[in-house]
Write a protein that holds these residues in place. Structure first.
Motif, short mmCIF file in Angstrom:
data_model
loop_
_atom_site.label_atom_id
_atom_site.label_comp_id
_atom_site.label_asym_id
_atom_site.label_seq_id
_atom_site.Cartn_x
_atom_site.Cartn_y
_atom_site.Cartn_z
N ALA A 198 -61.22 -4.97 -59.02
CA ALA A 198 -62.15 -4.88 -60.14
C ALA A 198 -61.73 -5.80 -61.28
N ASP A 199 -60.44 -5.87 -61.52
CA ASP A 199 -59.92 -6.64 -62.66
C ASP A 199 -60.08 -8.14 -62.45
N LEU A 200 -59.96 -8.59 -61.21
CA LEU A 200 -59.98 -10.02 -60.92
C LEU A 200 -61.35 -10.53 -60.50
N SER A 201 -62.33 -9.65 -60.49
CA SER A 201 -63.68 -10.06 -60.07
C SER A 201 -64.22 -11.13 -61.01
N ALA A 202 -64.74 -12.21 -60.44
CA ALA A 202 -65.30 -13.30 -61.25
C ALA A 202 -66.56 -12.85 -61.97
N GLU A 203 -67.33 -11.99 -61.35
CA GLU A 203 -68.56 -11.45 -61.96
C GLU A 203 -68.51 -9.92 -61.85
N PRO A 204 -67.82 -9.25 -62.78
CA PRO A 204 -67.66 -7.79 -62.69
C PRO A 204 -69.01 -7.06 -62.66
#
Length: 358
Positions: A167-173
């Motif tokens: 979740a933290d590293l998602s490019a488009e949360p």
């Protein structure tokens, strides 16, 4: 529309009657969907045809062996998969695998009425007692959890850290990512609390010491998996989550279900008192039940479906996770009261969790 055409519409299988006749030697007369299975009327009686999901086949083989073990007792009967002509457990259609089961006549009832919680608890106690001494030929890490709680919980804790990174590293949360990141500290705290509590109780050594109460758990008890026959006889159905584990795990799940349905300790009292009329608990088992209550099983399953299995569409994921988080919050009432309630009702003392008492 012909019977074959109707079956194809329901299942996607173009020749299911022929598949059933080929493997079982029975001729289909009529079929209709009932509660997630197909109810089949045949020339040899009535059966239920259930879809076998990926990685479930070993579990159905385990159920067959468990049913044979239990049939040697007079405690209870559970539905055993019908063997094919070649002694197989499942059959393969064009699109899916299936298992054939004896059909159990009866109805689903509201457990909140009468003394039904207690009636189910007595049946559950008979099932656990009948599973004593069960030693299957099947060996699978995924099906045997007895004495492995610490390892499994530690592995699940690592999974939660991975879900947090995802979740933290998602490019488009997505909206679900924002919700999860706001709540993850609380969940990590609950995981740590449950694991430390289990270790304080004596860990897996204590879990293994309670195997005398039974070797197997249904692991999916709710009102739709309980069929009430004549004279209020209760049958357990839908065994596709069967595992090998001690009864404290099953009892914790059923108590949590009862609390979730009622918001009250009354059904929990009824369940544990009725259960012990048939199969008394050891003192250590009360603490193991509490450890299981502390562990956020439902939430971890939800996170796995969202991030690892990706079975929940992104547009629905936030609402799904929010609902599960609400259930976890409501559970706190039970967690706060349980140790004092056990002391009061059963004169058994188990460790408290200090921060839950505040």
């Amino acid at each position: 529309m012909s019977e074959s055409a109707t079956l194809q519409q329901w299942t996607g299988e173009p020749r299911l009657p022929e598949v059933i006749h080929h493997h079982y030697g029975i001729k289909l007369k009529e079929a209709r969907p009932v509660g997630g299975v197909l109810r089949l009327k045949t020339d040899q009686g009535t059966y239920g045809l259930k879809r076998v999901h990926e990685r479930e086949e070993l579990r159905w083989k385990l159920l067959r062996e468990l049913a044979e073990h239990i049939s040697e007792t007079e405690w209870i009967r559970i539905p055993s998969p019908v063997l094919t002509r070649h002694q197989g457990i499942t059959v393969a259609g064009r699109r899916r695998k299936y298992v054939l089961l004896p059909w159990i006549e009866g109805e689903v009832k509201d457990l909140r009425k009468g003394n039904r919680w207690a009636q189910v608890a007595r049946v559950l106690a008979r099932f656990h007692s009948a599973s004593k001494g069960f030693s299957p030929s099947i060996r699978s890490r995924g099906l045997s959890h007895t004495g492995k709680w610490e390892t499994i919980w530690q592995d699940l804790t690592q999974q939660v850290h991975m879900f947090k990174l995802a979740a933290d590293l998602s490019a488009e949360p997505e909206p679900v990512d924002h919700l999860w990141l706001r709540q993850c500290s609380y969940i990590e705290g609950m995981l740590e609390t449950a694991l430390r509590y289990l270790q304080k109780m004596g860990g897996d050594e204590v879990v293994r010491s309670t195997r005398g109460g039974g070797e197997a758990c249904h692991c999916n008890l709710h009102r739709r998996n309980l069929i009430w026959g004549n004279g209020d006889e209760v049958h357990l159905i839908d065994w596709n989550r069967l595992i090998l584990d001690v009864r404290s795990r099953e009892l914790a799940r059923f108590l949590l279900y009862a609390y979730g349905r009622t918001g009250s300790l009354e059904p929990i009292t009824a369940i544990l008192k009725a259960y012990q009329e048939t199969a008394p608990l050891e003192e250590a088992e009360y603490g193991l039940i509490y450890a299981q209550l502390l562990f956020p099983h439902r939430l971890l399953r939800s996170l796995s479906r969202i991030y690892r299995e990706q079975k929940i569409p992104s547009r629905l994921a936030r609402g799904h996770l929010s609902s599960i988080l609400d259930q976890e919050e409501k559970k706190e009432g039970l967690l706060r009261e349980f140790p004092e309630w056990i002391q009061r009702e059963f004169n058994v003392s188990i460790p408290r969790v200090d921060w839950l008492r505040k």
